[in-house]
Write a protein that holds these residues in place. Structure first.
Motif, PDB file in Angstrom:
ATOM      1  N   MET A   1       0.714  -1.008  -0.195  1.00  0.00           N
ATOM      2  CA  MET A   1      -0.029  -0.042  -0.224  1.00  0.00           C
ATOM      3  C   MET A   1       0.856   1.274  -0.135  1.00  0.00           C
ATOM      4  SD  MET A   1      -3.243   0.656   2.976  1.00  0.00           S
ATOM      5  CE  MET A   1      -2.313   1.334   4.173  1.00  0.00           C
ATOM      6  N   LYS A   2       0.510   2.126  -0.831  1.00  0.00           N
ATOM      7  CA  LYS A   2       1.824   3.708  -0.844  1.00  0.00           C
ATOM      8  C   LYS A   2       1.784   4.409   0.571  1.00  0.00           C
ATOM      9  CE  LYS A   2      -0.830   4.915  -4.788  1.00  0.00           C
ATOM     10  NZ  LYS A   2      -1.895   3.413  -5.555  1.00  0.00           N
ATOM     11  N   TYR A   3       0.682   3.929   1.264  1.00  0.00           N
ATOM     12  CA  TYR A   3       0.423   5.249   2.319  1.00  0.00           C
ATOM     13  C   TYR A   3       1.389   4.954   3.380  1.00  0.00           C
ATOM     14  CZ  TYR A   3      -3.036   5.430  -1.487  1.00  0.00           C
ATOM     15  OH  TYR A   3      -3.825   5.898  -2.165  1.00  0.00           O
ATOM     16  N   PRO A   4       1.555   5.736   4.024  1.00  0.00           N
ATOM     17  CA  PRO A   4       2.260   5.121   6.034  1.00  0.00           C
ATOM     18  C   PRO A   4       1.250   5.112   6.549  1.00  0.00           C
ATOM     19  CG  PRO A   4       2.683   7.370   5.563  1.00  0.00           C
ATOM     20  CD  PRO A   4       1.791   6.984   4.272  1.00  0.00           C
ATOM     21  N   LEU A   5       1.282   4.114   7.898  1.00  0.00           N
ATOM     22  CA  LEU A   5       0.429   3.977   8.491  1.00  0.00           C
ATOM     23  C   LEU A   5       0.773   4.707   9.582  1.00  0.00           C
ATOM     24  CD1 LEU A   5      -0.684   1.437   7.464  1.00  0.00           C
ATOM     25  CD2 LEU A   5       0.210   0.297   8.578  1.00  0.00           C
ATOM     26  N   VAL A   6      -0.363   5.757  10.410  1.00  0.00           N
ATOM     27  CA  VAL A   6      -0.282   6.590  11.863  1.00  0.00           C
ATOM     28  C   VAL A   6      -0.956   5.658  12.847  1.00  0.00           C
ATOM     29  CG1 VAL A   6      -0.926   8.686  13.289  1.00  0.00           C
ATOM     30  CG2 VAL A   6       0.129   8.242  10.584  1.00  0.00           C
ATOM     31  N   VAL A   7      -0.445   4.826  13.228  1.00  0.00           N
ATOM     32  CA  VAL A   7      -1.161   4.018  14.570  1.00  0.00           C
ATOM     33  C   VAL A   7      -1.777   4.929  15.890  1.00  0.00           C
ATOM     34  CG1 VAL A   7      -1.113   1.889  15.966  1.00  0.00           C
ATOM     35  CG2 VAL A   7      -0.119   2.292  13.891  1.00  0.00           C
ATOM     36  N   ASP A   8      -2.681   4.811  15.889  1.00  0.00           N
ATOM     37  CA  ASP A   8      -2.889   5.210  17.652  1.00  0.00           C
ATOM     38  C   ASP A   8      -3.675   4.273  18.500  1.00  0.00           C
ATOM     39  OD1 ASP A   8      -3.730   8.128  19.475  1.00  0.00           O
ATOM     40  OD2 ASP A   8      -5.557   7.069  18.789  1.00  0.00           O
ATOM     41  N   TYR A   9      -3.411   4.331  19.898  1.00  0.00           N
ATOM     42  CA  TYR A   9      -3.899   3.786  21.248  1.00  0.00           C
ATOM     43  C   TYR A   9      -5.428   4.016  21.939  1.00  0.00           C
ATOM     44  CZ  TYR A   9       0.399   0.599  19.065  1.00  0.00           C
ATOM     45  OH  TYR A   9       0.895  -0.319  18.789  1.00  0.00           O
ATOM     46  N   ILE A  10      -6.104   3.307  21.760  1.00  0.00           N
ATOM     47  CA  ILE A  10      -6.566   3.782  22.776  1.00  0.00           C
ATOM     48  C   ILE A  10      -7.167   2.500  23.627  1.00  0.00           C
ATOM     49  CG2 ILE A  10      -7.806   5.902  21.079  1.00  0.00           C
ATOM     50  CD1 ILE A  10     -10.859   3.459  21.119  1.00  0.00           C
ATOM     51  N   ASP A  11      -7.582   3.376  25.010  1.00  0.00           N
ATOM     52  CA  ASP A  11      -7.649   2.055  25.803  1.00  0.00           C
ATOM     53  C   ASP A  11      -9.343   1.031  25.501  1.00  0.00           C
ATOM     54  OD1 ASP A  11      -7.005   1.587  28.660  1.00  0.00           O
ATOM     55  OD2 ASP A  11      -9.533   1.487  28.848  1.00  0.00           O
ATOM     56  N   GLU A  12      -9.204   0.092  25.807  1.00  0.00           N
ATOM     57  CA  GLU A  12     -10.506  -0.747  26.060  1.00  0.00           C
ATOM     58  C   GLU A  12     -11.821  -0.219  26.261  1.00  0.00           C
ATOM     59  OE1 GLU A  12     -10.879  -3.895  24.376  1.00  0.00           O
ATOM     60  OE2 GLU A  12      -8.472  -4.251  26.056  1.00  0.00           O
ATOM     61  N   ASN A  13     -11.655   0.526  26.761  1.00  0.00           N
ATOM     62  CA  ASN A  13     -13.555   1.141  26.932  1.00  0.00           C
ATOM     63  C   ASN A  13     -13.707   2.461  27.276  1.00  0.00           C
ATOM     64  OD1 ASN A  13     -11.795   1.893  29.471  1.00  0.00           O
ATOM     65  ND2 ASN A  13     -12.291   0.596  30.407  1.00  0.00           N
ATOM     66  N   GLU A  14     -12.944   2.663  25.640  1.00  0.00           N
ATOM     67  CA  GLU A  14     -13.067   4.455  25.449  1.00  0.00           C
ATOM     68  C   GLU A  14     -13.502   4.196  23.644  1.00  0.00           C
ATOM     69  OE1 GLU A  14      -9.622   7.504  24.980  1.00  0.00           O
ATOM     70  OE2 GLU A  14      -8.959   6.232  25.599  1.00  0.00           O
ATOM     71  N   ASN A  15     -14.259   5.876  23.163  1.00  0.00           N
ATOM     72  CA  ASN A  15     -14.897   5.569  21.936  1.00  0.00           C
ATOM     73  C   ASN A  15     -14.354   5.430  21.162  1.00  0.00           C
ATOM     74  OD1 ASN A  15     -16.539   5.711  19.656  1.00  0.00           O
ATOM     75  ND2 ASN A  15     -17.829   6.412  21.216  1.00  0.00           N
ATOM     76  N   GLU A  16     -13.995   4.688  20.373  1.00  0.00           N
ATOM     77  CA  GLU A  16     -12.985   4.028  18.753  1.00  0.00           C
ATOM     78  C   GLU A  16     -13.381   5.334  18.334  1.00  0.00           C
ATOM     79  OE1 GLU A  16     -14.534   2.064  20.172  1.00  0.00           O
ATOM     80  OE2 GLU A  16     -15.787   1.766  18.885  1.00  0.00           O
ATOM     81  N   VAL A  17     -14.960   5.271  18.029  1.00  0.00           N
ATOM     82  CA  VAL A  17     -15.281   5.830  16.860  1.00  0.00           C
ATOM     83  C   VAL A  17     -15.027   7.777  16.778  1.00  0.00           C
ATOM     84  CG1 VAL A  17     -17.225   6.827  15.590  1.00  0.00           C
ATOM     85  CG2 VAL A  17     -16.824   5.176  15.987  1.00  0.00           C
ATOM     86  N   ARG A  18     -15.410   8.170  18.511  1.00  0.00           N
ATOM     87  CA  ARG A  18     -15.252   9.474  18.669  1.00  0.00           C
ATOM     88  C   ARG A  18     -13.919   9.968  18.598  1.00  0.00           C
ATOM     89  NH1 ARG A  18     -19.439  11.446  19.430  1.00  0.00           N
ATOM     90  NH2 ARG A  18     -18.677  14.031  19.792  1.00  0.00           N
ATOM     91  N   GLN A  19     -12.785   9.249  18.902  1.00  0.00           N
ATOM     92  CA  GLN A  19     -11.254   9.186  18.582  1.00  0.00           C
ATOM     93  C   GLN A  19     -11.353   9.662  17.532  1.00  0.00           C
ATOM     94  OE1 GLN A  19      -9.649   9.828  20.418  1.00  0.00           O
ATOM     95  NE2 GLN A  19      -6.994   9.443  19.757  1.00  0.00           N
TER      96      GLN A  19
END
Lengths: 344, 344
Positions: A87-105
């Motif tokens: 894939m030509k795009y670099p990955l930017v990884v973000d970790y969030i807590d188990e019980n956070e809202n991943e969509v809002r993040q």
DNA sequence: TTGTAAGCGTTATCAG
DNA sequence: CTGATAACGCTTACAA
């Protein structure tokens, strides 16, 4: 230190410095040289805030990883990274807590990092249902099915959880087990847990085996300790079972320890089958028999789906990848029973 | 959607909207109410880039965690999070790869997030030596000693690695082992690995035990697989040892598997002692005997040091926290030897 | 090839 | 209490 200081220092203007720092053409070699040298010497770094504030679209793919202490996601991430070249795009990884809202993040990070697409490693359907309409980028949810959410820009790739549950039970039955108990995740909150449970139930029915959720099922979180406690509870309630299916390897490892502590040898006295196919399972004593998810396929499919959505504008697709039974050491035929319990 | 849109939508001005969104005083209840409602409805989120670009100092503590697949750091992080209440500042965690430069990353994030201080979970002294002078915030390096770097704004808290190495060997010797081999990290690149090795060597000397680094030492990376391979190699080279000390639990678990595969029972035939005190070690079969780092103390001290540096402006301090020997199941007295090898 | 200037979305400092 | 308006550090037309 700002780009302005660098400009003053080198005698060039803002624009030229910016162009150099962004590897843009239309800069004399001399300017490039001088400015790069000055930048290196002062350890200058562009201010990412200003940069991203200005840029109206970035160049990377955002990965939101839910739970940083999750072996499966770690492997998945590694696999994704190794395929990132294709894939030509670099990955930017973000970790969030188990019980956070991943969509809002994701919403926050989308306007912040302006990625081309986003990959969710884990996530709760509830969050997507509530908040996903705010995001219009192509997205892929991995390890959770998004088919029934029917967002056109949300694909998903999951292992076939129901089949997996069924396979585990089928395997145990084929070894000769009749009395099997389950250690599962919370069906109310985890779709994955629910599907595996349903798959197992289907298998019980298919084989006409009795299963009493009250007695034969423990619902826990994904940890060694919870697996340990669940097995102890099961053992207290019910001393007849000859096999346990745990819906994650981590739980299974905890359960094996509890079984051994109770004087049951695995697999001589009790068989254990896990789920996931984590690396650790190859090094336990006994090695863990498990239904393995294909980290490779999960990663591959995710990237394919995302890329085709980003480039071709294809609509959401919801794919399922196969799982494979790993017959290792923790499951075996039961000892000859001394009479089937309940049947005189 | 920007703050400007919100202003237009609610009829208030930019300033008022900003004040409401930042919980500032001097806003009428009516304005607060109206604006908050509008914000919620449209799912509005402030643009972090613009915000941080403007703000000249943030409010949080930055944590840079090196390697996301590291049980020890995961526990440490959890511990830090749970103590964050006692510290008044929120934690912003950033994960970077094992082989990235954590100091350069810190420099970038410092101007981006403008934190009050930074906590490094792991790091290489080389990087600090080269680049740390660019950063002037109070920092604490955890699990690596920074004393000899002598930066006034860089404290460190480490386990007593040398003592730990010594304790492991002392313990094995006290059980009656005379022929002990080592599985270690790369001494050239990891100070931690080097110190543990040196501690072990000191113990060998103290007990007048022979140790040939060429034969009795394997240098590997921190993984199950590497531990497994190291034990195999050691086994091929040298069939006489009765105990192995691995400088991490992960390596130890891999080693146990290799030993068992070679027909050696642990601890009946060979004893194994690990290092770290990871949770998984309580659930393996046999449970792993290990020299445990105190995640609690590491976390506590780190926070204390950082906080006192942030508030009192205290100079760098370099503290060491004690380790404890966990006598579990993987180490025991050796079988009665059939004669001491080499001594007729 | 280089310089200039107009924003990006906020916050903060002023007057009103 | 509220509304203008000037930065923050950068990218990017457009002009020179």
């Amino acid at each position: 230190m700002t780009i302005k200081d660098l400009a003053a220092q080198t005698g060039y203007s803002l624009g030229t410095v910016s162009r150099v720092l962004n590897n843009q053409p239309n800069v004399s070699n001399r300017a490039r040289e001088v400015i790069l040298k000055a930048a290196k010497e002062s350890g200058f770094q562009l201010n990412a805030n200003a940069k991203q504030l200005k840029q109206h679209r970035g160049t990377s793919v955002l990965v939101i990883c839910k739970g940083n202490n999750n072996q499966l996601f770690s492997s998945l991430l590694e696999e994704l990274q190794s395929r990132v070249a294709q894939m030509k795009y670099p990955l930017v990884v973000d970790y969030i807590d188990e019980n956070e809202n991943e969509v809002r993040q994701a919403i926050r990070l989308c306007q912040e990092k302006k990625p081309l697409g986003v990959l969710f490693l884990g996530g709760s359907r509830e969050h997507f249902r509530r908040d996903f309409h705010h995001i219009s980028l192509p997205c892929v949810l991995v390890t959770n099915d998004a088919a029934d959410l029917a967002f056109p820009n949300l694909s998903s790739v999951t292992s076939d959880d129901a089949l997996a549950g069924e396979m585990a039970i089928d395997y145990l039955v084929s070894l000769g087990h009749r009395k099997i108990v389950l250690i599962g995740g919370e069906r109310e909150t985890s779709d994955t847990a629910r599907k595996r449970f349903e798959g197992a139930m289907a298998a019980f029915e298919k084989h006409s085996l009795a299963f009493d959720p009250e007695r034969d099922y423990e619902s826990i979180r994904f940890s060694y300790e919870d697996g340990y406690q669940a097995a102890r509870t099961l053992l207290c309630r019910n001393r007849e079972f000859t096999a346990v299916f745990a819906v994650s390897d981590v739980m299974a490892i905890g359960a094996i320890r509890a079984l051994e502590d109770a004087g049951k040898r695995v697999p001589r006295d009790v068989s254990v089958v896990g789920f996931d196919g984590l690396t650790i399972g190859e090094y336990t004593v006994p090695r863990l028999s498990t239904v393995a998810q294909s980290v490779q396929m999960l990663a591959q499919k995710s990237i394919e789906l995302l890329q085709s959505a980003m480039e071709g504008g294809k609509n959401g697709r919801w794919v399922t990848v196969p799982v494979t039974l790993m017959q290792r050491e923790s499951a075996a035929a039961p000892k000859r029973s001394k009479g089937v319990p309940g049947i005189p």
